[in-house]
Each structure stands twice: as structure tokens, then as C-alpha cells.
Motif scaffolding. Structure first.
Motif, mmCIF file in Angstrom:
data_model
loop_
_atom_site.group_PDB
_atom_site.id
_atom_site.type_symbol
_atom_site.label_atom_id
_atom_site.label_comp_id
_atom_site.label_asym_id
_atom_site.label_seq_id
_atom_site.Cartn_x
_atom_site.Cartn_y
_atom_site.Cartn_z
ATOM 1 N N PHE A 70 0.797 -1.222 0.000
ATOM 2 C CA PHE A 70 0.000 0.000 0.000
ATOM 3 C C PHE A 70 0.832 1.276 0.000
ATOM 4 C CE2 PHE A 70 -1.838 3.447 2.532
ATOM 5 C CZ PHE A 70 -2.960 3.742 1.772
ATOM 6 N N ILE A 71 1.881 1.302 0.830
ATOM 7 C CA ILE A 71 2.549 2.580 1.100
ATOM 8 C C ILE A 71 3.252 3.145 -0.135
ATOM 9 C CG2 ILE A 71 4.671 1.513 1.953
ATOM 10 C CD1 ILE A 71 2.936 4.679 3.336
ATOM 11 N N TYR A 72 4.031 2.315 -0.838
ATOM 12 C CA TYR A 72 4.730 2.848 -2.019
ATOM 13 C C TYR A 72 3.753 3.186 -3.146
ATOM 14 C CZ TYR A 72 7.563 3.237 -6.184
ATOM 15 O OH TYR A 72 8.112 3.682 -7.362
ATOM 16 N N PRO A 73 2.785 2.297 -3.478
ATOM 17 C CA PRO A 73 1.820 2.680 -4.518
ATOM 18 C C PRO A 73 1.042 3.944 -4.175
ATOM 19 C CG PRO A 73 1.745 0.319 -4.166
ATOM 20 C CD PRO A 73 2.622 0.884 -3.088
ATOM 21 N N ALA A 74 0.714 4.134 -2.888
ATOM 22 C CA ALA A 74 0.001 5.351 -2.502
ATOM 23 C C ALA A 74 0.875 6.582 -2.740
ATOM 24 C CB ALA A 74 -0.414 5.272 -1.031
ATOM 25 N N TYR A 75 2.159 6.496 -2.359
ATOM 26 C CA TYR A 75 3.084 7.610 -2.573
ATOM 27 C C TYR A 75 3.272 7.876 -4.064
ATOM 28 C CZ TYR A 75 7.562 10.089 -2.747
ATOM 29 O OH TYR A 75 8.559 10.990 -3.027
ATOM 30 N N ALA A 76 3.472 6.806 -4.839
ATOM 31 C CA ALA A 76 3.656 6.961 -6.280
ATOM 32 C C ALA A 76 2.402 7.512 -6.950
ATOM 33 C CB ALA A 76 4.042 5.617 -6.907
ATOM 34 N N SER A 77 1.234 7.170 -6.440
ATOM 35 C CA SER A 77 -0.017 7.668 -7.014
ATOM 36 C C SER A 77 -0.151 9.170 -6.788
ATOM 37 C CB SER A 77 -1.209 6.940 -6.397
ATOM 38 O OG SER A 77 -1.173 5.562 -6.691
ATOM 39 N N GLU A 82 0.172 14.614 -9.299
ATOM 40 C CA GLU A 82 0.786 15.937 -9.355
ATOM 41 C C GLU A 82 1.613 16.156 -10.623
ATOM 42 O OE1 GLU A 82 0.089 18.326 -7.285
ATOM 43 O OE2 GLU A 82 -1.215 16.981 -6.155
ATOM 44 N N SER A 83 1.933 15.089 -11.343
ATOM 45 C CA SER A 83 2.722 15.239 -12.565
ATOM 46 C C SER A 83 1.846 15.742 -13.708
ATOM 47 C CB SER A 83 3.364 13.903 -12.947
ATOM 48 O OG SER A 83 2.364 12.958 -13.288
ATOM 49 N N LYS A 84 2.489 16.279 -14.741
ATOM 50 C CA LYS A 84 1.754 16.851 -15.864
ATOM 51 C C LYS A 84 1.227 15.782 -16.817
ATOM 52 C CE LYS A 84 4.264 21.256 -15.799
ATOM 53 N NZ LYS A 84 5.095 22.217 -16.572
ATOM 54 N N GLY A 85 1.958 14.703 -16.975
ATOM 55 C CA GLY A 85 1.519 13.648 -17.887
ATOM 56 C C GLY A 85 0.435 12.786 -17.277
#
Length: 317
Positions: A70-77, A82-85
Motif C-alpha cells: 500500500f505505502i509505495y503505490p500510494a506515494y507513487a499515485s 501531481e505530474s503533468k503527464g
């Protein structure tokens, strides 16, 4: 055999190098590498080995596995949002779809999965595979191979059910449909009685006559049956008490203990109605007139005009 193992280790090293030499943790890896004089690849393999052993035999390995999933996918999400793409957004959306689907399957078969040896290690490896980006990642593979075809095949049926549910909910929404029960054909008003409403929608509060005296009552469409307080029936005349023992679920899923039933005469502005009422020991009001009384007496509840109307369905021109 040894050469084949070394070859696989080198392949894994090549795959994890971007995570060790690039990204926000690069400085920390360099610090550990400098202090220990051990290559960061070897340190990473040692951490992975300890993690695998803990997932096999450690206490709380289920929590650790789910935390890592959960923790890494949540951070990556969050970073993807916030990214432009939008490419990374799509990849992590696919991850969460598969993650939710797997969680549902795991919940259904929890007792079975717990008996499998090395389950939490296997689940952790599976979740890591789901996190892998690109075409080789598990999320994209499972989504494009199974979830997407199934969803597109049944999309029209699901959408129709959702529209039906939305239409049904709109009919029950406050101020959108004030008629609770309406008999077919021409209606003739028998009487109207004022009814004070709680904020939002029914139930409503009123004062019908029982035993020639007005008493407080609640008209509640959320209750299937009429219920009366045991202490209250001691103050009014009623027919013989019939003992029975059962549990009744209220609209908010509260358990109400039923100890018997009586026949009740309820007068609304002099008009007599009869109903079999369940007797309970834990009712917050004296009497609750439920859907059985509403339907039996063709009651229309109007929250806008703040009254109830009894309809004579037997009258004809």
C-alpha cells in the motif's frame, strides 16, 4: 547450475540499479555504502533476504506485506496525480483496480489462503510484480488480459443497473417524492392530520388518540412493523397480550427485542384504525407506527405540507 544462478543474480542487479543509483534515496544508499564498505547492490540483496525470511516466519508478516503493498503505490499515485503527464496516472489506476479485486478475492477465500505455506511471501512478490511499470508489469497484464474485456462486455448491463438504482434513489430523496403510498386509480381523501417532521425526511411525529387520550407517536417508513413500548401499554386499555419472543431489526440495524403483541386501536382525528403491534422493552418513544399501518390505511406522507393523509380506496363514483 552455479553459473545459471549467478547469471540470474546479475540480471536482478541490472534491474534494481536504477532504484539504487537514481531517485530520492540515492544519497542514503551512498551513505550506507560508504560506512559499510559494501556495494549497495549487496546491501539491497541482504535487505531483501531478511525481508523474505520475515515474511516467511516473522510475527505480523501479514501487516508488513499489506503495508508494503500500500505505502509505495500510494506515494507513487500522489506523485502521478501531481505530474503533468497522464501515463503514470493510468498505470497506477490499473494497479489499484487489480489491488482492490485481489483484496475482494482474498476476503472471500481468507480461511483457505491462510492455510497455504509461504502465503505472505508469495503475496508480497505478487504485489511487487503488480508495481512493475510497463508492459511487463502485472497490473497492465492482468488488466488488459482479464479485467478490461470483462468490463467492456458487461458495461451496458452494469450501466443500466446503475441508472435504475439512481432513479430509485431519486424517488426516495428528500423533497423529490413526498408520497409514500398511493393506491391505484382515483383517490378520495378521508382526512388530513398535521405531522411534525424531523430534519431531512420522515419519520414524522404526531399525536393520535389511544384510549380516548392523545399520545405521542412516530410514523416511520423505515420500520416494517408497528411497535409499542411495554411500559406504555400499562397506561392504556388493550386486548389480551400474546407472548412471543423474537428480534426485530430497525432501519439503522439496531436490534429491538420483541416480547409479545397486542391489537391496537389508533384514532386519527376520530377515524379508527386497527393494527397488530409488537411489544418491546427498548423503544425510545411510546409507539412507532410502521409500514404495516401505513399500507393498511393507505397513508400518504407529505413532508412539504407537513401532514399525513388517509385515503379511502373503497370509494367509487
Amino acid at each position: 547450475m552455479a553459473a545459471a544462478v549467478q547469471n540470474q543474480i546479475r540480471k536482478v542487479e541490472e534491474k534494481i540499479k536504477p532504484y539504487l543509483y537514481e531517485g530520492p534515496l540515492t544519497s542514503y544508499w551512498g551513505l550506507v555504502e560508504g560506512k559499510t564498505k559494501v556495494k549497495r547492490e549487496q546491501i539491497a540483496f541482504g535487505i531483501l533476504g531478511l525481508l523474505a525470511l520475515y515474511l516467511l516466519f516473522g510475527w505480523g508478516n501479514d501487516f508488513l506485506c499489506n503495508f508494503l503493498g500500500f505505502i509505495y503505490p500510494a506515494y507513487a499515485s500522489v506523485l502521478a496525480v501531481e505530474s503533468k503527464g497522464s501515463h503514470d496516472d493510468t498505470e497506477w489506476l490499473m494497479y489499484w483496480v487489480i489491488y482492490a479485486l485481489f483484496g475482494f478475492i482474498e476476503y472471500i477465500g481468507y480461511s483457505f489462503f491462510q492455510t497455504l505455506p509461504f502465503y505472505w511471501l508469495g503475496k508480497c512478490i505478487f504485489l511487487v510484480w503488480l508495481m512493475v511499470p510497463g508492459d511487463k508489469g502485472g497490473s497492465k497484464f492482468l488488466y488488459t488480459r482479464f479485467v478490461r474485456p470483462f468490463a467492456l462486455k458487461h458495461r451496458s448491463t452494469v450501466d443500466q443497473h446503475l441508472r435504475d438504482a439512481k432513479a430509485y434513489a431519486s424517488k426516495c430523496a428528500p423533497n423529490s417524492c413526498n408520497t409514500i403510498s398511493r393506491p391505484p386509480g382515483q383517490m378520495y381523501q378521508l382526512l388530513r392530520a398535521p405531522c411534525a417532521f424531523y430534519p431531512g425526511r420522515p419519520p414524522c411525529s404526531m399525536f393520535p388518540t389511544l384510549n380516548n387520550k392523545q399520545h405521542h407517536a412516530i410514523v416511520d417508513t423505515g420500520s416494517a412493523v408497528t411497535i409499542i413500548n411495554q411500559q406504555f401499554i400499562k397506561t392504556i386499555y388493550h386486548t389480551d397480550f400474546v407472548y412471543k419472543n423474537k428480534l426485530h431489526k430497525s432501519a439503522n440495524c439496531t436490534s429491538i427485542s420483541i416480547i409479545g403483541e397486542i391489537q391496537l386501536e389508533v384514532k386519527i382525528q376520530g377515524h379508527k384504525t386497527l393494527i397488530i403491534a409488537d411489544v418491546t422493552t427498548n423503544l425510545i418513544t411510546d409507539i412507532l407506527l410502521g409500514n404495516d399501518w401505513i399500507m393498511q390505511n393507505n397513508v400518504i406522507i407529505d413532508s412539504l405540507q407537513r401532514h399525513i393523509t388517509l385515503i379511502d380506496k373503497n370509494r367509487r363514483d
